[in-house]
Design a protein around this motif. Sequence first.
Motif, PDB file in Angstrom:
ATOM      1  N   MET A   1     -10.596 -10.116 -18.023  1.00  0.00           N
ATOM      2  CA  MET A   1      -9.825  -9.496 -19.104  1.00  0.00           C
ATOM      3  C   MET A   1      -8.607 -10.352 -19.437  1.00  0.00           C
ATOM      4  SD  MET A   1     -11.199  -6.708 -20.224  1.00  0.00           S
ATOM      5  CE  MET A   1     -12.480  -5.547 -19.748  1.00  0.00           C
ATOM      6  N   THR A   2      -8.275 -10.374 -20.712  1.00  0.00           N
ATOM      7  CA  THR A   2      -7.113 -11.111 -21.197  1.00  0.00           C
ATOM      8  C   THR A   2      -6.190 -10.143 -21.913  1.00  0.00           C
ATOM      9  OG1 THR A   2      -8.506 -13.053 -21.525  1.00  0.00           O
ATOM     10  CG2 THR A   2      -6.357 -13.058 -22.595  1.00  0.00           C
ATOM     11  N   SER A   3      -4.899 -10.308 -21.739  1.00  0.00           N
ATOM     12  CA  SER A   3      -3.920  -9.447 -22.396  1.00  0.00           C
ATOM     13  C   SER A   3      -3.285 -10.192 -23.563  1.00  0.00           C
ATOM     14  CB  SER A   3      -2.839  -9.008 -21.406  1.00  0.00           C
ATOM     15  OG  SER A   3      -1.899  -8.166 -22.044  1.00  0.00           O
ATOM     16  N   ILE A   4      -3.033  -9.475 -24.658  1.00  0.00           N
ATOM     17  CA  ILE A   4      -2.395 -10.071 -25.831  1.00  0.00           C
ATOM     18  C   ILE A   4      -1.391  -9.087 -26.417  1.00  0.00           C
ATOM     19  CG2 ILE A   4      -4.285  -9.292 -27.324  1.00  0.00           C
ATOM     20  CD1 ILE A   4      -3.729 -11.700 -29.137  1.00  0.00           C
ATOM     21  N   SER A 142       9.796  -4.211 -28.292  1.00  0.00           N
ATOM     22  CA  SER A 142       8.740  -3.231 -28.037  1.00  0.00           C
ATOM     23  C   SER A 142       7.502  -3.594 -28.851  1.00  0.00           C
ATOM     24  CB  SER A 142       9.227  -1.822 -28.381  1.00  0.00           C
ATOM     25  OG  SER A 142      10.325  -1.484 -27.546  1.00  0.00           O
ATOM     26  N   TYR A 143       6.326  -3.303 -28.292  1.00  0.00           N
ATOM     27  CA  TYR A 143       5.101  -3.766 -28.936  1.00  0.00           C
ATOM     28  C   TYR A 143       3.888  -3.032 -28.376  1.00  0.00           C
ATOM     29  CZ  TYR A 143       5.114  -6.633 -24.651  1.00  0.00           C
ATOM     30  OH  TYR A 143       5.169  -7.061 -23.347  1.00  0.00           O
ATOM     31  N   TYR A 144       2.768  -3.195 -29.090  1.00  0.00           N
ATOM     32  CA  TYR A 144       1.475  -2.754 -28.594  1.00  0.00           C
ATOM     33  C   TYR A 144       0.772  -3.964 -27.975  1.00  0.00           C
ATOM     34  CZ  TYR A 144       1.887   1.505 -31.458  1.00  0.00           C
ATOM     35  OH  TYR A 144       2.292   2.693 -32.010  1.00  0.00           O
ATOM     36  N   ALA A 145       0.306  -3.805 -26.742  1.00  0.00           N
ATOM     37  CA  ALA A 145      -0.467  -4.854 -26.065  1.00  0.00           C
ATOM     38  C   ALA A 145      -1.909  -4.380 -25.926  1.00  0.00           C
ATOM     39  CB  ALA A 145       0.126  -5.165 -24.698  1.00  0.00           C
ATOM     40  N   LEU A 146      -2.830  -5.330 -26.011  1.00  0.00           N
ATOM     41  CA  LEU A 146      -4.253  -5.019 -25.868  1.00  0.00           C
ATOM     42  C   LEU A 146      -4.830  -5.815 -24.708  1.00  0.00           C
ATOM     43  CD1 LEU A 146      -5.395  -5.357 -29.613  1.00  0.00           C
ATOM     44  CD2 LEU A 146      -4.264  -3.416 -28.523  1.00  0.00           C
ATOM     45  N   GLU A 147      -5.734  -5.199 -23.981  1.00  0.00           N
ATOM     46  CA  GLU A 147      -6.567  -5.945 -23.054  1.00  0.00           C
ATOM     47  C   GLU A 147      -7.888  -6.234 -23.745  1.00  0.00           C
ATOM     48  OE1 GLU A 147      -7.038  -4.412 -19.152  1.00  0.00           O
ATOM     49  OE2 GLU A 147      -4.880  -4.422 -18.717  1.00  0.00           O
ATOM     50  N   GLY A 150     -13.088 -11.135 -22.450  1.00  0.00           N
ATOM     51  CA  GLY A 150     -13.304 -12.546 -22.713  1.00  0.00           C
ATOM     52  C   GLY A 150     -12.022 -13.269 -23.070  1.00  0.00           C
ATOM     53  N   ASP A 151     -12.169 -14.548 -23.420  1.00  0.00           N
ATOM     54  CA  ASP A 151     -11.018 -15.385 -23.759  1.00  0.00           C
ATOM     55  C   ASP A 151     -10.577 -15.177 -25.199  1.00  0.00           C
ATOM     56  OD1 ASP A 151     -11.092 -16.501 -21.207  1.00  0.00           O
ATOM     57  OD2 ASP A 151     -12.479 -18.096 -21.837  1.00  0.00           O
ATOM     58  N   LEU A 152      -9.336 -15.522 -25.464  1.00  0.00           N
ATOM     59  CA  LEU A 152      -8.826 -15.476 -26.837  1.00  0.00           C
ATOM     60  C   LEU A 152      -9.383 -16.657 -27.617  1.00  0.00           C
ATOM     61  CD1 LEU A 152      -5.081 -14.605 -26.146  1.00  0.00           C
ATOM     62  CD2 LEU A 152      -6.961 -13.035 -26.662  1.00  0.00           C
ATOM     63  N   ARG A 153      -9.703 -16.399 -28.877  1.00  0.00           N
ATOM     64  CA  ARG A 153     -10.219 -17.479 -29.724  1.00  0.00           C
ATOM     65  C   ARG A 153      -9.106 -18.473 -30.037  1.00  0.00           C
ATOM     66  NH1 ARG A 153     -15.066 -16.562 -32.009  1.00  0.00           N
ATOM     67  NH2 ARG A 153     -15.896 -14.435 -31.882  1.00  0.00           N
ATOM     68  N   PRO A 154      -9.408 -19.780 -30.028  1.00  0.00           N
ATOM     69  CA  PRO A 154      -8.411 -20.753 -30.482  1.00  0.00           C
ATOM     70  C   PRO A 154      -8.267 -20.672 -32.009  1.00  0.00           C
ATOM     71  CG  PRO A 154     -10.482 -21.855 -29.980  1.00  0.00           C
ATOM     72  CD  PRO A 154     -10.655 -20.417 -29.566  1.00  0.00           C
ATOM     73  N   VAL A 155      -7.042 -20.524 -32.456  1.00  0.00           N
ATOM     74  CA  VAL A 155      -6.780 -20.386 -33.893  1.00  0.00           C
ATOM     75  C   VAL A 155      -5.693 -21.365 -34.302  1.00  0.00           C
ATOM     76  CG1 VAL A 155      -5.905 -18.856 -35.712  1.00  0.00           C
ATOM     77  CG2 VAL A 155      -7.482 -17.961 -33.978  1.00  0.00           C
ATOM     78  N   GLU A 156      -5.961 -22.121 -35.352  1.00  0.00           N
ATOM     79  CA  GLU A 156      -4.953 -22.941 -36.026  1.00  0.00           C
ATOM     80  C   GLU A 156      -4.835 -22.382 -37.436  1.00  0.00           C
ATOM     81  OE1 GLU A 156      -3.063 -25.382 -34.853  1.00  0.00           O
ATOM     82  OE2 GLU A 156      -3.978 -25.373 -32.853  1.00  0.00           O
ATOM     83  N   LEU A 157      -3.720 -21.733 -37.704  1.00  0.00           N
ATOM     84  CA  LEU A 157      -3.545 -21.020 -38.967  1.00  0.00           C
ATOM     85  C   LEU A 157      -2.670 -21.820 -39.918  1.00  0.00           C
ATOM     86  CD1 LEU A 157      -3.977 -18.452 -40.666  1.00  0.00           C
ATOM     87  CD2 LEU A 157      -1.967 -17.467 -39.541  1.00  0.00           C
ATOM     88  N   ALA A 158      -3.184 -22.043 -41.126  1.00  0.00           N
ATOM     89  CA  ALA A 158      -2.404 -22.689 -42.186  1.00  0.00           C
ATOM     90  C   ALA A 158      -2.150 -21.676 -43.292  1.00  0.00           C
ATOM     91  CB  ALA A 158      -3.144 -23.900 -42.738  1.00  0.00           C
ATOM     92  N   LEU A 159      -0.907 -21.583 -43.713  1.00  0.00           N
ATOM     93  CA  LEU A 159      -0.544 -20.737 -44.847  1.00  0.00           C
ATOM     94  C   LEU A 159      -0.409 -21.627 -46.068  1.00  0.00           C
ATOM     95  CD1 LEU A 159       0.549 -18.152 -46.236  1.00  0.00           C
ATOM     96  CD2 LEU A 159       2.810 -18.760 -45.380  1.00  0.00           C
TER      97      LEU A 159
END
Length: 622
Positions: A1-4, A142-147, A150-159
């Motif tokens: 499990m991964t936390s985000i 303060s925030y919402y965390a999710l478990e 699997g692994d988090l996807r690699p993301v490179e975001l361009a605006l």
Amino acid sequence: MTSIQFSSVLLEKNSRSLSYPSLYCRATGDVVEDKIDGAWLLYDKGTYDFSTYFNSLSVQKLQHYTRATKYVLHLELKGAGLTVQQTKGGVFSAHPEPVGEPRALPANDEWQTMDIDLHIDHDAVIVGFIFETEGRVALRNSYYALEVEGDLRPVELALATTTFKKESYIKRNIGLIKGNILAGTDDIAKHFHMYVIDNGRTLDVDELSDEHVTIRPNENVGGAGGFTRGMLEAMGQKTPATHVLLMDDDVAVSPESIKRTYNLLRILKDEYADAMISGAMLNYEIGEDQWEDSGYMSDAGAFRPAKPPLRLTQFEDVVYNEAFKIPKDIRPEQRYSAWWYCCIPTEVIREEGLPLPLFVRCDDGEYGTRCRRELITMNGLCIWHMAFNLRYNAAVERYQTTRNTMIAQCTTGFAKRSDFLQELHHNVVLELKKFAYANAELCLDAFEDFLKGPKFIAQPGAAEESFMRANRNKEALVSFDELQQQAESLHIDGFDVSQITRQLVDGDRPRTISQRLQDYVTDNGQRLMKTEGRGYAVIPMIGWVYPAGVIRGKKYLIVIDWYSKRGAIRTKDVDAYKRIARRYSRDLRYYKRNIDRLRTEYAAARDELTSVAYWKHYLQMD
């Protein structure tokens, strides 16, 4: 499990949060920014409900689209004692419903943390929380965390944002990005780049650019060309972008929406890895009102929002917004995500090609229906944009829309169910009934440019020149003072611009069945039973409005653009009507003789017009 850390508990200080605080928190006390401590103060004893548009968690969609398995609310608090109650919103919830027992936190002058495992009922659409405070309480980090499985996807975001001489908007948004995303410690700061495609060439490149923000001076190639340039820049950067987020320049955005978009991309299920994320358009003037949250093309050939209008300060509308199911009569092949906020995987761009060179209007609609990917919407992913009725432009709505929808349908199969010829007919007749002869001719200018075939639109510069021509040829508006002078020179008795009210402009009156039939047959007295007309009526300038009762039988129509305080006087002209009708009939005959050939030519041009090689030449990048 991964936390985000998925989404922050968001409180902001700007015109929208001050005018519509219930987008963030419904409270019986004040919520005040503490600039010294970097916290927010829940200032008085009372109830503070965070089951809101920005601060609830869209668990139903997260369960459907993502690999999230557990949901945790993390709080950092100090001050008076309080209780925290988890809430939920189900399909039939009119108010936040409590879930489980409230958790108490005693008073403390030092920061305390609390992590609450959220219980997700089978019918929960959203979850949130409510504080009951005994006095002043400070809230931070303060925030919402999710478990996540699997692994988090690699993301490179361009605006990518395209601008044309709207310096104040774009500079403000660059500042927000730099201060709230790039200067932060969140993971997105290391995997984000902003491209500003400056079609007006008015921005100071050296002043605004840095390692993560690129200002790219560009030819005036419209939104389609500017966003395409942004796509190419994103795919060609040193570490190629995995996703490009297209966003209009003249919008207000919360950086938190961009952060949540990035986090959502990292946790999508495999079957939704190529989905587009579509941000909602909220009304810039009435910040709680949602204008559109994904759109579609109607069978009649008009752009329509997929959802009804919603007021997002109302809890039941917040739930409805997430629980809404697209009706079956809105076919998937007719849906699109508008480019005021649309995140597209670059792999989809490679597979489907680049946009068509349409300059402005229909570029986003065509591209969305062409790609046919899942459209993910979610509370809190949005921008604020000026409502369309505040910026009506006949050159856009009558020329660009007419031409581009027909080109797109023939080239890539855009909105196959839509009858754009019927939409053309409706608009031409509507403008003629309202004596808007110049705007009716814009429709025919557009139709005739479509009939020229793909070689016309493929020429660099042709799209800009045709749009500039349409702006020159549209109905000219004048100031109210000049409008009064024109009315007096035409001897329009009784017209006094100082007596114009919104009630007068927007008013109409009913018609009998025989009157409706007569207006239909004669196009308001301009064919068959021709009449000169008498008197005048005052009507709105917006093209799609049809105040049939007040305009019938009139000689003059005084059109008012309430928002710019300008107007025009239209005079009934049967000769102009006949000339335009003959032109329209001639164009229809040519269309019927040549449409099969045109469809073949446009379809054959698709691969070239959407290719990287073509666009690099078009944009003078080669």
